[in-house]
Design a protein around this motif. Structure first.
Motif, PDB file in Angstrom:
ATOM      1  N   UNK A 156     102.021  20.782  34.667  1.00  0.00           N
ATOM      2  CA  UNK A 156     100.759  20.062  34.800  1.00  0.00           C
ATOM      3  C   UNK A 156     100.690  19.015  33.694  1.00  0.00           C
ATOM      4  N   UNK A 157     100.288  17.796  34.055  1.00  0.00           N
ATOM      5  CA  UNK A 157     100.161  16.711  33.089  1.00  0.00           C
ATOM      6  C   UNK A 157      98.698  16.315  32.941  1.00  0.00           C
ATOM      7  N   UNK A 158      98.329  15.938  31.719  1.00  0.00           N
ATOM      8  CA  UNK A 158      96.965  15.497  31.470  1.00  0.00           C
ATOM      9  C   UNK A 158      96.927  14.466  30.359  1.00  0.00           C
ATOM     10  N   UNK A 206      92.373  15.625  30.250  1.00  0.00           N
ATOM     11  CA  UNK A 206      92.003  15.595  31.668  1.00  0.00           C
ATOM     12  C   UNK A 206      93.270  15.660  32.521  1.00  0.00           C
ATOM     13  N   UNK A 207      93.489  16.750  33.245  1.00  0.00           N
ATOM     14  CA  UNK A 207      94.681  16.867  34.099  1.00  0.00           C
ATOM     15  C   UNK A 207      94.648  15.827  35.219  1.00  0.00           C
ATOM     16  N   UNK A 208      95.835  15.289  35.587  1.00  0.00           N
ATOM     17  CA  UNK A 208      95.888  14.325  36.689  1.00  0.00           C
ATOM     18  C   UNK A 208      97.044  14.591  37.654  1.00  0.00           C
ATOM     19  N   UNK A 209      97.985  15.461  37.281  1.00  0.00           N
ATOM     20  CA  UNK A 209      99.104  15.725  38.182  1.00  0.00           C
ATOM     21  C   UNK A 209      99.630  17.142  38.003  1.00  0.00           C
ATOM     22  N   UNK A 235     104.287  17.422  41.711  1.00  0.00           N
ATOM     23  CA  UNK A 235     104.401  16.020  42.100  1.00  0.00           C
ATOM     24  C   UNK A 235     103.161  15.545  42.854  1.00  0.00           C
ATOM     25  N   UNK A 236     102.048  16.273  42.694  1.00  0.00           N
ATOM     26  CA  UNK A 236     100.808  15.937  43.396  1.00  0.00           C
ATOM     27  C   UNK A 236      99.794  15.370  42.413  1.00  0.00           C
ATOM     28  N   UNK A 237      99.385  14.121  42.645  1.00  0.00           N
ATOM     29  CA  UNK A 237      98.396  13.457  41.792  1.00  0.00           C
ATOM     30  C   UNK A 237      96.994  13.770  42.304  1.00  0.00           C
ATOM     31  N   UNK A 240     100.890   6.940  34.299  1.00  0.00           N
ATOM     32  CA  UNK A 240      99.445   7.120  34.466  1.00  0.00           C
ATOM     33  C   UNK A 240      98.689   6.599  33.237  1.00  0.00           C
ATOM     34  N   UNK A 241      99.190   6.923  32.055  1.00  0.00           N
ATOM     35  CA  UNK A 241      98.545   6.464  30.831  1.00  0.00           C
ATOM     36  C   UNK A 241      98.671   4.945  30.698  1.00  0.00           C
ATOM     37  N   UNK A 242      99.745   4.380  31.221  1.00  0.00           N
ATOM     38  CA  UNK A 242      99.915   2.928  31.198  1.00  0.00           C
ATOM     39  C   UNK A 242      98.894   2.246  32.104  1.00  0.00           C
ATOM     40  N   UNK A 243      98.552   2.892  33.224  1.00  0.00           N
ATOM     41  CA  UNK A 243      97.523   2.352  34.110  1.00  0.00           C
ATOM     42  C   UNK A 243      96.169   2.361  33.407  1.00  0.00           C
TER      43      UNK A 243
END
Length: 222
Positions: free
Chosen positions: A144-146, A156-159, A162-164, A206-209
């Motif tokens: 899990x990534x956040x 805040x988790x976002x993925x 491989x599911x966003x 995601x963080x780059x966005x």
């Protein structure tokens, strides 16, 4: 597909006698306790949350083991190098958004690993139960990534795997920063499957966005 981060010392029983579980634990009061992990934070059981507690003994023999939890621990550092590139595993204790139907703004403190950072925040990862697959009767462990943005104290988790999913971000920032939520929403949807697949292999995207949004704001762009 995103790969599950696996530190060899966390999952191989053969490494216990090879100092793979030798750690330095920094407590909230600044004290550092040295010991050998006996039960890992990833060894969750039914109805017991993962990444919130572990047991550690002052010696490799496992005697006089004590329980430590994320509420009282600031960081965990492995004494032995545990990755192919020669790094020492490092975990931190942070608040993580854990929304539910009846408690959408709920947060829980747990152990996480640092993935990277840029000008607008830091990214973290941890291995946990995939709640979506669990609803289908499958007990899967996924990475899990956040992100924790500058000025906030909650990851805040976002993925998951491989599911966003932007559900946690929408809940966290829908009132305080709706512009960010709308921008990330549009970028993720506009990018389609190709962007999602790229993000699964490179979560820092995601963080780059998020950084794109704040840069546009500072430049007066929408």
């Amino acid at each position: 597909m995103a790969f599950i981060h696996v530190a060899l010392c966390l999952y191989s029983q053969d490494d216990v006698a090879d100092d793979g579980d030798h750690v330095l634990v920094t407590l909230n009061d600044g004290r550092v306790v040295e010991g050998y992990v006996q039960t890992y934070w990833t060894q969750g059981k039914l109805f017991k949350r993962m990444n919130t507690s572990f047991t550690m003994s002052p010696k490799p023999d496992g005697e006089n083991a004590e329980k430590y939890d994320a509420d009282g621990v600031k960081a965990i550092d492995f004494v032995k190098k545990t990755s192919a590139d020669g790094r020492y595993d490092h975990l931190e204790s942070h608040l993580v958004a854990n929304p539910s139907t009846f408690s959408p703004r709920r947060v829980l403190r747990q152990f996480v690993c640092v993935e990277g950072e840029n000008a607008v925040g830091r990214m973290y990862w941890w291995n946990g139960v995939d709640s979506q697959k669990m609803q289908l009767g499958k007990m899967n462990i996924s990475t899990i990534y956040g992100v924790c943005l500058r000025g906030d104290s909650v990851i805040v988790p976002f993925m998951t795997g491989n599911v966003v999913s932007l559900n946690a971000m929408r809940i966290r920032y829908k009132k305080t920063n709706p512009g960010l939520v709308n921008y990330v929403d549009r970028r993720i949807l506009k990018g389609g499957r190709r962007l999602w697949e790229d993000m699964a292999y490179r979560p820092m995207l995601f963080l780059e966005i998020c950084e794109e949004y704040f840069s546009r704001q500072s430049d007066g762009r929408r």
